[in-house]
Design a protein around this motif. Sequence first.
Motif, PDB file in Angstrom:
ATOM      1  N   ILE A   1      -1.852   8.421  -4.115  1.00 53.30           N
ATOM      2  CA  ILE A   1      -2.422   7.282  -4.798  1.00 53.30           C
ATOM      3  C   ILE A   1      -2.553   7.664  -6.263  1.00 53.30           C
TER       4      ILE A   1
ATOM      5  N   TRP B   1      -8.031  11.180   4.106  1.00 55.43           N
ATOM      6  CA  TRP B   1      -7.198  10.695   2.998  1.00 55.43           C
ATOM      7  C   TRP B   1      -7.130  11.662   1.807  1.00 55.43           C
TER       8      TRP B   1
ATOM      9  N   ARG C   1       1.867   9.145   0.998  1.00 60.40           N
ATOM     10  CA  ARG C   1       2.161   8.678  -0.358  1.00 60.40           C
ATOM     11  C   ARG C   1       0.920   8.862  -1.236  1.00 60.40           C
TER      12      ARG C   1
ATOM     13  N   GLU D   1      -5.548  11.918  -3.238  1.00 52.61           N
ATOM     14  CA  GLU D   1      -5.772  11.027  -2.116  1.00 52.61           C
ATOM     15  C   GLU D   1      -4.450  10.398  -1.742  1.00 52.61           C
ATOM     16  N   VAL D   2      -4.275  10.217  -0.439  1.00 51.19           N
ATOM     17  CA  VAL D   2      -2.991   9.702   0.013  1.00 51.19           C
ATOM     18  C   VAL D   2      -3.192   8.495   0.906  1.00 51.19           C
ATOM     19  N   ALA D   3      -2.183   7.635   0.875  1.00 49.58           N
ATOM     20  CA  ALA D   3      -2.116   6.536   1.834  1.00 49.58           C
ATOM     21  C   ALA D   3      -1.541   7.108   3.124  1.00 49.58           C
TER      22      ALA D   3
END
Lengths: 407, 581
Positions: free
Chosen positions: B206, B52, B204, B198-200
């Motif tokens: 965060i 993530w 996307r 950090e990504v979803a």
Amino acid sequence: MTMTLAERRQATLERLELAGPPTPTGTSRPPRGIGARRRTQQFTGPPPIAYYVIAVVVAVFVMLGLVMVLSASAANEVGQGNSPYRIFGRQVMWGALGFVGLFMGLKIPYERWRPLVLPIAVLATGAMLLPFVPGLGVNINDTRAWIHLGSVSFQPSEVLKLAALALAADLLTRRESEVNDLRRGMLPLMAIAGIGASLCLVQGDLGSSVVLGAIILSVGFIAGVPLVFMSSIVVAGTGFIGLFVFSSPRRINRFSAFLDVAGNKDYLSYQTHQGFLSMANGGLTGSGIGGSNGKLGYLPLAHSDFIFAVIADELGFIGSVAVVGGFALFVYFGIQVALAAPDRFGMLLAGGIATWFGVQAIVNLGGVSGLMPVTGLTLPFFSAGGTSLFVMMAASGILLNVARRAR
Amino acid sequence: MNVTRFSAGSPRRRLIVVLLVVLAALVAVLVRVGSIQTTQAEELRVEGARQWTRTTNIPASRGTIFDRNGEELAMSVPASTVSVNPRLVDDPHTTAAMLQAVLGLDQARHDSILAELITRERGFVYVARQVDDALGEQIASLRLSGVDVVREDRRILPGGNTGRSVIGRTDVDGVGSAGIELQYDELLTGRSGEMTREVAPGGRSIPGTESVALRPVPGDDLILTLDRSIQFACEEALIERVTDIAARGGTCIVMESATGEVLAMASVRRSDQTGSVEITSGNFAAVDADEPGSVAKVITIAAALNEGVVTTDSGFTVPWREQYYDDLLSDAWQHPDEWMTVEEIMVTSSNIGTIKIWERMTRETHWNYMRSFGLGEKTALDFPGESAGILKHWTDLWGSERVTVSYGQGMASTSIQLAAAVNVIANDGIYVAPKLVSGTVGPTGEISESAPSATHSVVSPEAARDTQRLLAEVVCRGTAKTAQVEGFNVAGKTGTGLKAQPNGTYLDDQGRRVYYSSFVGFFPAENPEVTLLVSIDEPPADSGDRFGGTAAGPVFGALAPTIVHERGIQPPADATVCGAG
């Protein structure tokens, strides 16, 4: 020294400053036995400590559960363009209904339910077929266990668990002397367990099927059904489940994936592996409420089946101990309630409910922690899922009612 | 019927068994969870973080290119790039429609994006690059799933196309791909930074997790020696002249005589598509090499003067044509055998006369002078794609080529080489390398001046001054009268080269000659400040405008006032223009 049940209740109510003058109740027959030693004991003091512990555990679990449902679902809902409070709001609504259920369970003397047990069980059995009505039932996660009424969804198998439990308790109370009779005691018990478990299986919900079977068997076990019968049913049930699982390669794969989580992490045990990552991320003290990354979409069903992984992430091992310990307390004191129950029905009811929660928690937690296959069962009080929360709270109310009346 | 009865168990004992079993299972769960959260945690945490956490480049903002007066020639402005991951798009039709509405996409673009969204074959598709920041913000505020907006600067030329041939361009990724942008790409680019976020799933971001791991260092600014006004004037004058006489193209160079700083370097050409004359994206003034023609006579005569083999008054009997090796070479006009001085030879641009002067030197000496004047090798500009021209070693010349190099045939030079060569005369005999970059501005604003141009002595100041005087006469009464400027004495030389054709001759497929006409000069003639080259590529072969004097000279005349004004050039107090008093 002897006090009738009515007298004792009156004393309790007066102590709680809740009651006026004594009213005659229809339940004045002497409690029936758990053991001769208990029979002579008298409780005139405050409600047993079990009552308070269970009440506190339920209250804390429900409130913490609401917080965790919000935390685990908000980000994903926003990502899908919904309100962050969509799932949380629904859970709060069911929690409020659950409180009504809990209050009813607590206030209505449990033996009043006995005449209603069979009709309720029949209704619940009928309801189990509703998901197959076109337009009413929906497929969720490969199972057909849900009905949708407008914007409210409902899972009849949760109700069936409680109804079947009560039915079995009632049956084995009425046929106390016949528990060792194959035809009078065993076969009806097997019928309840078999019909209930089969209905869950027809819906495709193996987890509920196993838990329902386990609950009924536990009630039978507690009621004193001879071990020979018990073990043959367990063997038969296990064999049946094995047959069900091994009849499809897909089910074999899914079932056995938990044996090698890391090796199957891309597909079969993706969810379990993501749960591991989340739990590990929490470490000892946790990443803080809202701090989990898994719930952002990496971890499927983070707000329902796998909510424990989010709790362990955000509250750390400390939170894990609290949750697992809370269930241990619940079961421990639930069994204490059963041991101190004023009659056999109460004993079986309390023992059944305590076992039910314990078993369901173990099956859920075992799945999340990779000790067992993942079954899709909710974690009592925590997982998002209104029917489950409502039924669990109502059952807790009944348990508390038994606890209040402990001898 | 009495079946065998097994004895019933004791509920009390059984309850305790159940309790123990459940507690044991819960303990097992807790042990397992504890191990995941403590002893196995580190390894899993690393794996989770890899999943993530994303590291992205923060592009450094590209340096600005200024002219010598601090006017922006090329700069980067913040812009937004919109892309989409079709696999994350829930509603292709609405998404495509909204993108079209906000970005004003045409229907074809809309349809192709919609097709990508529906097929979901690719995980990344550009929707629009480097659009206005405001549009980018609008898109971002729609929060369309799968649609991503990132900052990506856009390179603009605030002066329109002015100087485009020199500045070059950046590709769509902001990397220099031509001209100065390419040559100084590393300097202008700076060093990109790194950002972790950090990504979803699906990428996307965060909010709140972004952190800058490495700060970007912006690129240096570049200060060119160009003067935007003079550059503009050159381009305009060239376009007008090339259009007027229906030529193919042209170049123009304005250079500060003493320092070699290039004030303007223009290149125009008729577009194959539109037919109109446009500023070229390529810098043909440095890239294309053509026969200099008679401009090279300046080198031959200055060399002879410097060698002392002639004076400006030395005389020769010059026929109008003469056989050299296998060719009959001739002057541009027919005349009887004539007594000509060196001055007359320069003023009338006599080919045969120039050969007579050239014959007083060895071929090696002449070749060495050509090299010293800067022909046959790239200039110090080292412009991307720059040509070294063609100057064969004197031992490699063959046939009449051995002779014609004296008047600029059988060789080729770029405009910048030729301007720098004639500038030797303007600069009193010293070659000064042309220069385009006067300095850089670092991230903190400190200016580092680039080193002065390398110089070397080519001819003596006396020989240079004599040549200056001859060149002033060329403008006053010779072939370059069109280059006269009111109030100033101008010195210069015309050239009419022939372009060698792909068929190996000087004739095109219609049997016509293809010309390359130029004028190179400087002014004020008494004390040169600015050296200027104008070349016209392929003036019509059948018109009187084909010669250096007629094709290129008027451009010089048209430019002079702007240069005088911009540079603040004053005529010497005692100047008498063309001896008129």
